[in-house]
Design an enzyme around this catalytic site. Structure first.
Site, PDB file in Angstrom:
ATOM      1  N   ARG A  76     -22.264  36.131 -15.332  1.00 63.29           N
ATOM      2  CA  ARG A  76     -23.408  36.350 -14.441  1.00 63.29           C
ATOM      3  C   ARG A  76     -24.277  35.105 -14.402  1.00 63.29           C
ATOM      4  NH1 ARG A  76     -25.863  42.183 -13.735  1.00 63.29           N
ATOM      5  NH2 ARG A  76     -23.901  43.210 -13.263  1.00 63.29           N
ATOM      6  N   ARG A 122     -34.427  44.110 -10.384  1.00 67.74           N
ATOM      7  CA  ARG A 122     -34.952  45.344 -10.992  1.00 67.74           C
ATOM      8  C   ARG A 122     -34.715  45.368 -12.503  1.00 67.74           C
ATOM      9  NH1 ARG A 122     -30.138  48.009  -9.207  1.00 67.74           N
ATOM     10  NH2 ARG A 122     -30.979  48.297  -7.115  1.00 67.74           N
ATOM     11  N   ASP A 142     -26.989  51.710  -7.884  1.00 66.02           N
ATOM     12  CA  ASP A 142     -26.159  50.728  -7.171  1.00 66.02           C
ATOM     13  C   ASP A 142     -25.085  51.388  -6.320  1.00 66.02           C
ATOM     14  OD1 ASP A 142     -27.382  48.447  -8.107  1.00 66.02           O
ATOM     15  OD2 ASP A 142     -26.135  48.328  -9.900  1.00 66.02           O
ATOM     16  N   GLU A 180     -22.170  56.194 -12.521  1.00 67.08           N
ATOM     17  CA  GLU A 180     -23.043  56.894 -11.571  1.00 67.08           C
ATOM     18  C   GLU A 180     -22.418  58.181 -11.028  1.00 67.08           C
ATOM     19  OE1 GLU A 180     -22.617  53.619 -11.632  1.00 67.08           O
ATOM     20  OE2 GLU A 180     -24.495  52.555 -11.209  1.00 67.08           O
ATOM     21  N   THR A 210     -28.772  46.825 -21.415  1.00 58.91           N
ATOM     22  CA  THR A 210     -28.938  47.925 -20.487  1.00 58.91           C
ATOM     23  C   THR A 210     -30.418  48.254 -20.341  1.00 58.91           C
ATOM     24  OG1 THR A 210     -28.760  50.340 -20.374  1.00 58.91           O
ATOM     25  CG2 THR A 210     -28.222  49.366 -22.469  1.00 58.91           C
ATOM     26  N   GLY A 211     -30.779  48.678 -19.133  1.00 58.63           N
ATOM     27  CA  GLY A 211     -32.149  49.101 -18.861  1.00 58.63           C
ATOM     28  C   GLY A 211     -32.556  50.291 -19.719  1.00 58.63           C
TER      29      GLY A 211
HETATM   30  O1  IFM Z   1     -29.961  50.258 -11.632  1.00 58.84           O
HETATM   31  C1  IFM Z   1     -28.659  49.787 -11.841  1.00 58.84           C
HETATM   32  C2  IFM Z   1     -28.737  48.475 -12.561  1.00 58.84           C
HETATM   33  O2  IFM Z   1     -29.445  47.538 -11.800  1.00 58.84           O
HETATM   34  C3  IFM Z   1     -27.377  47.926 -12.895  1.00 58.84           C
HETATM   35  N1  IFM Z   1     -26.599  48.913 -13.627  1.00 58.84           N
HETATM   36  C4  IFM Z   1     -26.491  50.195 -12.988  1.00 58.84           C
HETATM   37  C5  IFM Z   1     -27.853  50.777 -12.639  1.00 58.84           C
HETATM   38  C6  IFM Z   1     -27.662  52.096 -11.892  1.00 58.84           C
HETATM   39  O3  IFM Z   1     -26.851  51.937 -10.788  1.00 58.84           O
END
Ligand code: IFM
Length: 804
Positions: free
Chosen positions: A356, A362, A495, A639, A711-712
């Site tokens: 990357r 986001r 996504d 997802e 990860t978020g």
């Molecule tokens: O929100 C996204 C993120 O930007 C990248 N990974 C998957 C998430 C959900 O689709």
């Protein structure tokens, strides 16, 4: 099954069974020098860029090989083993080992055949090379002679792809030479005669090294095949079997650094050496190695420095609650995970191969939220950076290049941007994440001046932080769908949802509603009453639209397709119940009290599982609309009805906001890595870091988690726990203390640094309620409600909250 335990005192995770269900890794280093190491020493390293600065090779998605290997050979009987269980993999009945992953260092101890070894892997603070510090002790009652061999597998090219796929080129540019205490690898070695500063076809000589300090090199090898031998694996290299390396460099083929030394140890005697690797030229490498002449003294000091550095960072928020799992995550592991995500974005892990070349807008704006309470200055820097990646039309750049040059970037409106990044359009949500993030930073610090700081846009022009936020509102206003709610564009948070210019996203609509709520506070502070009234009116209109078009019987829908079809209706055959619009209806403040109770109860009933709530249900299979890209994934994955761990963080927050501490904590526990330590064979990922998702009940591997570390989830769960469960909710002028906890919690404590003061907070809950404040005392003085105004804070502030 458990493979290890949390050592709370040292803030380490200790792996006592090395045959973990996946490589369990740790991060060493910084963006200057990144290194990842698994509990079996597998992993790779790079200087500055995972894509273009690769130094040590790793083969992804394979056998956790190669790695930072140290072999020990008993010269009496030619038996050999490794300082990490793998690659030699001795019988665990005889080979005892323990791996300790700490904050930016990893230690591996092994006991075999009367010899104890301990290797400590780390990148010294502020340095751009790595150290493998080995101590070896003779625990037997006779003299022992051991050959110790360190092995580092160099990539043949610093570019990861060239190294892996363009072998007709990359194998013929590398040479290794011996320099007494090290193997020096030259890439494009034949260009050593061109003038300094000149290039041939954009290529110049570059140099790496693998050296030994603290002992004399007895033999060496610079070629992988020569070291391993044909048809030999890393478990039985010829060079180790024979006890002597071939003393030969590589010319074409695969380069490596292998160095052997011989240690003679009397009974009870211990010796220490250090292997050092990096991307450095000859002279610098020699100088670095000279610094490690006395490894015992230098390495100990450097590791202490690392520990101090990281422990200080995470010390700013510490808790003591009745839950050990909660404490270990919040105090150490989730915090450290947040820092790693903040630093590494989605660049390099065992899942992200390092290719990357930028930050997702986001993702990064979300990642910042996880460190605000610990390192607000670091957060501020990154916020500035992300605001400088906002386009002057208010939208975020979907991908912010690592080479980002504010004021001079092209945008998704330019063909050049699309060609270079592969991102063809704006996303609906990117800039909307700025609202909670900027707000949280200002509320944490009271740095109200930041609102007026001038920051460039990505493409052209400058604006204050306040204007940047207003422009983000304008972007959404300019991208509305058919019902007047925000369009879904190329994607929203999900996504895999392509709703386009005409379709609409209920999630983004709720984010937009929330953004306006936040910006009203800024407008009030700025005494910008005209804009405040505008927001008031627009927010009301939007709220009414969401209620009218997105409420379906007992739930909020997910949005509308380009053709105006509803997504997430109760009667839909697939994907008829979605998690995020329910939690966000609550977080945004849009849902009424009745709706809040109804939708959160329904989430529990319809989506919850023992590993967390699934993203939607049932998975897409036969009824996916055109933009429902989730259908490409196996049911129960990612997802497509996976348990998306980030969404669990929003659910924790939503439940806490409704005051349901039991549920908030239940959701925390279901997906918390530490809470699955005893059944780690199901989750498979490290029990000390979050993953992107856990396979849902539609999968045969229900409970298995994936995409570790970056990860978020890290930041979102942190916010859910700190703001939600623990109820630390600062605003511009002070802080609300509003915990939502399990009834069984009789009391708990929080130590928080806040605006230059140290808060010692004791919460008592003798009546065993889940939320609510009966009385709040600050330095013994009774406050109004549960709010502490800034002026009540003293250097050492004592806070007592009585919930009931
Ligand atoms: O929100 C996204 C993120 O930007 C990248 N990974 C998957 C998430 C959900 O689709």
């Amino acid at each position: 099954m458990r493979y290890g335990y949390f050592d709370e005192e040292n803030k380490e995770y200790v792996i006592t069974r090395p045959d973990t269900p996946a490589p369990w890794v740790n991060y060493l280093g910084s963006p200057e020098y990144g290194a990842i190491v698994s509990n079996n020493a597998g992993g790779y390293s790079f200087a500055k860029s995972g894509a273009n600065g690769r130094i040590l090779r790793y083969v992804f998605n394979q056998f956790d090989q190669p790695g930072r290997y140290i072999y020990l050979r008993d010269n009496e009987n030619a038996d050999y083993w490794s300082a990490s269980w793998q690659p030699v993999g001795k019988d665990l009945k005889e080979y005892k080992c323990e791996c300790r992953h700490g904050t930016a260092y990893t230690k591996m101890k092994a006991q075999y055949s009367g010899i104890t070894s301990e290797v400590r892997y780390y990148v010294p603070l502020g340095r751009s090379y790595e150290v493998w510090n080995l101590s070896v002790k003779n625990d037997s009652d006779r003299e022992r002679e051991l050959t110790i061999t360190g092995y580092a597998e160099f990539t043949n090219h610093s570019n990861y792809e060239q190294d892996q796929v363009n072998l007709q080129y990359s194998q013929f540019i590398t040479r290794t030479v011996f320099r007494g205490d090290r193997v020096q690898q030259l890439i494009h070695a034949n260009l050593d005669q061109i003038e300094e500063g000149k290039e041939v076809d954009h290529k110049i000589v570059s140099s790496r090294f693998f050296g030994l300090a603290g002992a004399e090199v007895k033999s060496w090898s610079g070629e992988k095949e020569g070291f391993l031998g044909r048809y030999h694996g890393y478990d039985r290299p010829t060079g180790v079997e024979s006890g002597v390396l071939e003393n030969k460099g590589n010319y074409n083929g695969n380069g490596c650094g292998a160095l052997s030394t011989v240690l003679t140890l009397q009974p009870g005697e211990a010796k220490e050496i250090a292997f050092v690797a990096g991307m450095k030229k000859d002279a610098e490498a020699a100088k670095i190695l000279a610094d490690y002449k006395d490894p015992a003294a230098v390495c100990e000091k450097e590791i202490k420095e690392l520990i101090c550095h990281w422990h200080e960072k995470i010390s700013h928020f510490q808790i003591k609650t009745p839950s050990q799992e909660f404490d270990t995550m919040i105090n150490t592991w989730n915090a450290y995970n947040c820092f790693m995500t903040f630093i590494w974005s989605r660049a390099a892990s065992f899942t992200y191969c390092g290719l990357r070349n930028g930050y997702g807008y986001r993702d990064t704006v979300q990642d910042i939220q996880g460190v605000i309470h610990l390192a607000p200055e670091m957060a501020k820097e990154k916020i500035r950076f992300m605001l400088s990646a906002q386009v002057d039309n208010g939208g975020g750049l979907p991908l912010v290049k690592f080479t980002h040059n504010p004021g001079h970037e092209d945008t998704p409106d330019d063909v050049s941007y699309v060609q270079e990044t592969g991102h063809p359009e704006y996303r609906a949500d990117d800039a909307l994440w700025l609202f909670p993030t900027v707000y949280k930073y200002i509320a944490e610090t009271g740095d109200l001046k930041f609102i007026d700081e001038v920051i460039p846009y990505a493409n052209k022009g400058t604006a204050t932080v306040y204007e940047h936020l207003k422009q983000a509102i304008t972007f959404s206003m300019n991208h509305l769908g058919k019902h007047g709610m925000p369009a879904g564009l190329y994607a929203d948070w999900n996504d895999c949802l392509r709703l386009g210019k005409d379709g609409e996203s209920a999630f983004v609509a709720m984010q937009f509603y929330y953004a306006m709520r936040i910006l009203k506070e800024f407008a009030q502070y700025k005494e910008d009453s005209v804009y405040q009234s505008y927001l008031e009116e627009k927010q009301k209109e939007l709220g009414a639209l969401i209620q009218k078009y997105c409420w379906n019987e007992d739930r909020f829908i997910r949005g509308y397709t380009e053709t105006g079809e509803m997504i997430g209706r109760r009667s839909d055959p697939e994907a008829n119940m979605w998690l995020n619009p329910q939690s966000w209806a609550v977080i945004s403040g849009l849902a009424s009290k009745d709706q809040t109770n109804q939708i959160l109860d329904l989430v529990y009933e319809r989506l919850n599982t023992e590993y967390g709530a699934i993203l939607m249900d049932p998975p897409y299979h036969a009824h996916a609309f055109d933009g429902a890209l989730a259908v490409i994934y196996n049911a129960g994955s990612k997802e497509n009805a996976g348990i998306f761990s980030q969404s669990q963080g929003w659910l924790i927050l939503a439940e806490a906001l409704r005051g349901n501490g039991e549920k908030a904590f239940t959701y925390f526990m279901e997906n918390a890595p530490a809470a699955q330590n005893d059944r780690a064979e199901i989750r498979k990922l490290e029990p000390y870091c979050y993953g992107q998702f856990t396979e849902g009940k539609a999968s045969p591997n229900f409970g298995e988690s994936h995409v570790h570390w970056l990860t978020g989830t890290a930041s979102t769960v942190m916010v859910g726990c700190v703001e939600g469960i623990l109820g630390m909710r600062p605003d511009f002028y002070g802080i609300h203390v509003s915990p939502s906890v399990p009834k069984s919690w009789e009391s708990f404590e929080i130590e928080k640094d806040f605006r230059g003061c140290h808060l010692q907070i004791k919460v008592s809950n003798p009546g065993h309620v889940q939320s609510g404040c009966r009385e709040l005392l600050v330095n013994g003085k009774k406050m109004e409600g549960n709010y502490i105004p800034q002026q009540e804070l003293t250097a050492q502030t004592t806070v007592e909250l009585f919930m009931s």
